[in-house]
Design an enzyme around this catalytic site. Structure first.
Site, PDB file in Angstrom:
ATOM      1  N   ASP A   1      -9.292  -6.883   2.536  1.00 44.37           N
ATOM      2  CA  ASP A   1      -7.949  -7.278   2.114  1.00 44.37           C
ATOM      3  C   ASP A   1      -7.603  -8.699   2.555  1.00 44.37           C
ATOM      4  O   ASP A   1      -6.586  -9.254   2.122  1.00 44.37           O
ATOM      5  CB  ASP A   1      -6.890  -6.313   2.688  1.00 44.37           C
ATOM      6  CG  ASP A   1      -6.958  -4.943   2.049  1.00 44.37           C
ATOM      7  OD1 ASP A   1      -7.352  -4.863   0.870  1.00 44.37           O
ATOM      8  OD2 ASP A   1      -6.598  -3.947   2.717  1.00 44.37           O
TER       9      ASP A   1
ATOM     10  N   ASP B   1       0.851  -1.187   0.000  1.00 46.88           N
ATOM     11  CA  ASP B   1       0.000   0.000   0.000  1.00 46.88           C
ATOM     12  C   ASP B   1       0.889   1.240   0.000  1.00 46.88           C
ATOM     13  O   ASP B   1       2.055   1.183   0.429  1.00 46.88           O
ATOM     14  CB  ASP B   1      -0.881   0.029   1.261  1.00 46.88           C
ATOM     15  CG  ASP B   1      -1.987  -1.018   1.203  1.00 46.88           C
ATOM     16  OD1 ASP B   1      -2.498  -1.268   0.109  1.00 46.88           O
ATOM     17  OD2 ASP B   1      -2.320  -1.582   2.265  1.00 46.88           O
TER      18      ASP B   1
ATOM     19  N   ASP C   1      -4.851  -3.663   5.150  1.00 42.09           N
ATOM     20  CA  ASP C   1      -5.326  -3.260   6.472  1.00 42.09           C
ATOM     21  C   ASP C   1      -6.823  -3.450   6.663  1.00 42.09           C
ATOM     22  O   ASP C   1      -7.305  -3.493   7.785  1.00 42.09           O
ATOM     23  CB  ASP C   1      -4.955  -1.794   6.753  1.00 42.09           C
ATOM     24  CG  ASP C   1      -5.436  -0.857   5.648  1.00 42.09           C
ATOM     25  OD1 ASP C   1      -6.232  -1.295   4.802  1.00 42.09           O
ATOM     26  OD2 ASP C   1      -5.006   0.313   5.634  1.00 42.09           O
TER      27      ASP C   1
END
Length: 600
Positions: free
Chosen positions: A323, A6, A319
């Site tokens: 996911d 990310d 997170d």
């Protein structure tokens, strides 16, 4: 071999600061940085600070009310409780003189549609006074928000038909500066409205403007990305931001230059393009692309599976609850410890307590060191076992007296493993450990080169121990003294060979003679134990040993030094051979490039 990370908070600081506001086709610069609400707002084309136009105040009001964060002062420092992006909106509003608490009192929230990755927006319903309609405020991704709007505010606050191309052009300019852009909209609702559903915001909204903010890259993340790429680990950035913003941040971070367009710009593949990519083409596309923007959690899972189809070992960060499938599918799922959900943490193999990409690189480096030290211990200990076995087999084969007894073998294995072998666990990371390519997971722990070394040292131990045993037996006619000398050969060879095993790629001097103080402590302990074994009566009785003289020690040390010198020479010659191969390969590559250039 691949880390899919990310962007926000992992590769960047996650300290958002609104820098530019755009509304009514006018642009405003916002001064100040961080969460302290100190700064000025001025029109980009003017130095005039006040009064701020109503369209700008309406944009800031939307960012304040459609918001779940809190901006608080604690112990003289300003901090955000909640999402840093939403916190940045509150700070910008305070810089304009707005009071979030007062706004929420005047227009209390009735209902909300929370933000989700698939939805790409958040909306809130607020009660106005009894004489007015209630109002819906919405914030989200620009492309999503603009599709829900049919009107937009003009400079004087009047409404006109929305001009999507104008808005998207402005977003493109902000994104080229690496700014993250959020769009804002509003819609009137009946005073009697008490709930908010997706149907109420499917259209008919008025576009209010844009807030563009900067989330600078972490300096340590930049260095960590560089270290990973030097180690042959591809780093891929996955974000929900605009593709141009993602590309700008990726360029600042320094993602792998092999993923460039012909014009020199980084490839930034959007979730929409990813969805349109055929399954058979996806593995190659995922392998070549370094930046993915506007990606949904489901597409993260597709990316992991595509990369694994190319035999990659994939680490994936995440997170959110959505996911979890990608984290579970990845070879190493990495959850965020601070901002991650419990579902993500449960699905992951590793949790980052600081949400920092540099921690992933540090874990890789530490893992390589642990694997190195484990291999070093195996390469060090196996020759002893093989050498002891060969000595016994040789004695049995020729019908001679056993050079060492079972209790002496037990002594060797028990003491050297603790006093010498265990010290390799404290061996520091070798210089250049993160410049090696990733290890093939199908490759055995012991490669052909290491097996050859183990066999070589085993036969050297056999030769040394059996030779010293025969020599001492002929010289003193004492079987006990000869066995004591043979036991000391095994221990001294292991002691000297320990220094060979401090590096399996280089000579001992490459890692530094005194870089591991535990080695020298182990040497001191082992030497003391051997002297006690050889010269104290109690140990002589227990282990059937006897004192030996100076010539015996001289021959023992000569055998140990010989083994050390042979292994060190073999390592040096192998290193020179590798360098010559690399040099020859580099020369051939340059010649090939020159020939191609001449043809062109």
């Amino acid at each position: 071999t691949v880390i899919c990370s990310d962007k926000t908070g992992t590769l960047t600081k996650n300290e958002m600061t609104v820098q530019v506001l755009w509304t009514g086709m006018r642009s405003f610069e916002v001064d100040g940085a961080g969460y302290e609400p100190i700064g000025e707002i001025r029109e980009t084309s003017s130095e005039n600070l006040s009064p701020l136009p109503p369209v700008l105040l309406e944009l800031l009001t939307a960012g304040t009310l459609c918001n779940d964060a809190q901006h608080l002062e604690r112990d003289g420092r300003w901090a955000i409780v909640g999402d840093p992006t939403e916190g940045a909106l509150l700070v910008a509003a305070k810089k304009a003189g707005l009071d979030p608490e007062r706004l929420n009192e005047v227009s209390p929230r009735i209902d909300a549609i929370p933000f989700e990755s698939e939805r790409q927006f958040m909306a809130t319903l607020h009660r106005a006074d009894a004489a007015q309609a209630s109002v819906i405020y919405l914030k989200g991704a620009v492309e999503k928000t603009i599709r829900l709007c049919d009107r937009m505010l003009d400079a004087d606050g009047t409404e006109r038909a929305v001009d999507a191309s104008l808005v998207l052009d402005q977003v493109e300019r902000f994104a080229e500066r690496g700014l993250r852009v959020l769009a804002f909209a509003r819609k009137s609702a009946p005073p009697s409205a008490v709930s908010l559903t997706d149907r109420e915001v499917e259209g008919g909204l008025t576009f209010l403007g844009l807030q563009a903010m900067m989330d600078p890259p972490r300096p340590e993340a930049v260095a960590a990305v560089r270290a990973c790429q030097q180690a042959g680990i591809a780093v891929k950035m996955i974000t929900g931001d605009h593709a141009v913003t993602a590309r700008a941040i990726a360029a600042q971070i320094g993602l792998d230059g092999r993923k460039h367009h012909e014009n020199g710009e980084l490839v930034a593949m959007t979730g929409q393009e990813l969805a349109a990519t055929a399954e058979e083409r996806l593995p190659d596309t995922a392998d070549r692309t370094a930046v993915f923007a506007r990606v949904s959690p489901e597409q993260k899972l597709r990316l992991v599976e595509a990369l694994q189809a190319r035999d990659h070992i994939v680490a994936m960060t995440g997170d959110g609850v959505n996911d979890a499938p990608a984290l579970k599918q990845a070879n190493i799922g990495v959850a965020m410890g601070r901002g991650g959900t419990e579902v993500a943490k449960e699905a992951a193999d590793m949790v980052l307590t600081d949400d920092n990409f540099a921690s992933i690189e540090a874990a890789v480096e530490e893992g390589r060191c642990v694997f190195d030290n484990l291999t070093k211990f195996i390469v060090w200990t196996l020759p002893t076992n093989m050498g002891e076995g060969l000595v016994l087999l040789t004695a049995i084969a020729v019908g001679a007296v056993l050079p060492i007894l079972p209790v002496q073998i037990l002594w060797i294995n028990m003491t050297t493993a603790v006093a010498l072998g265990l010290m390799l666990a404290f061996e520091p990371k070798e210089p250049g450990i993160m410049r090696r390519p990733p290890r093939d997971p199908d490759q055995p722990i012991l490669t052909g080169v290491l097996i050859e070394r183990i066999v070589l040292v085993s036969f050297l131990m056999l030769t040394g121990a059996y030779g010293v045993f025969i020599w001492e037996l002929e010289r003193t006619a004492s079987v006990v003294a000869a066995r004591t000398a043979a036991v000391n050969v095994f221990v001294m060879v292991e002691l000297f060979y320990l220094f060979n095993c401090r590096s399996l790629e280089h000579t001992m001097f490459h890692v530094g003679l005194f870089s591991n103080s535990w080695i020298w402590r182990g040497v001191a302990v082992m030497t003391t134990l051997q002297l006690l074994l050889t010269y104290t009566p109690a140990m002589n009785r227990l282990f059937h040993t006897a004192p030996i003289d100076g010539p015996a020690w001289g021959l023992i040390l000569a055998a140990a030094v010989t083994v050390y010198a042979v292994v060190e020479a073999e390592t040096w010659l192998r290193l020179q051979w590798k360098r010559r191969r690399r040099s020859a390969a580099s020369t051939r590559r340059i010649a090939y490039d020159d020939r191609n250039a001449a043809k062109r």
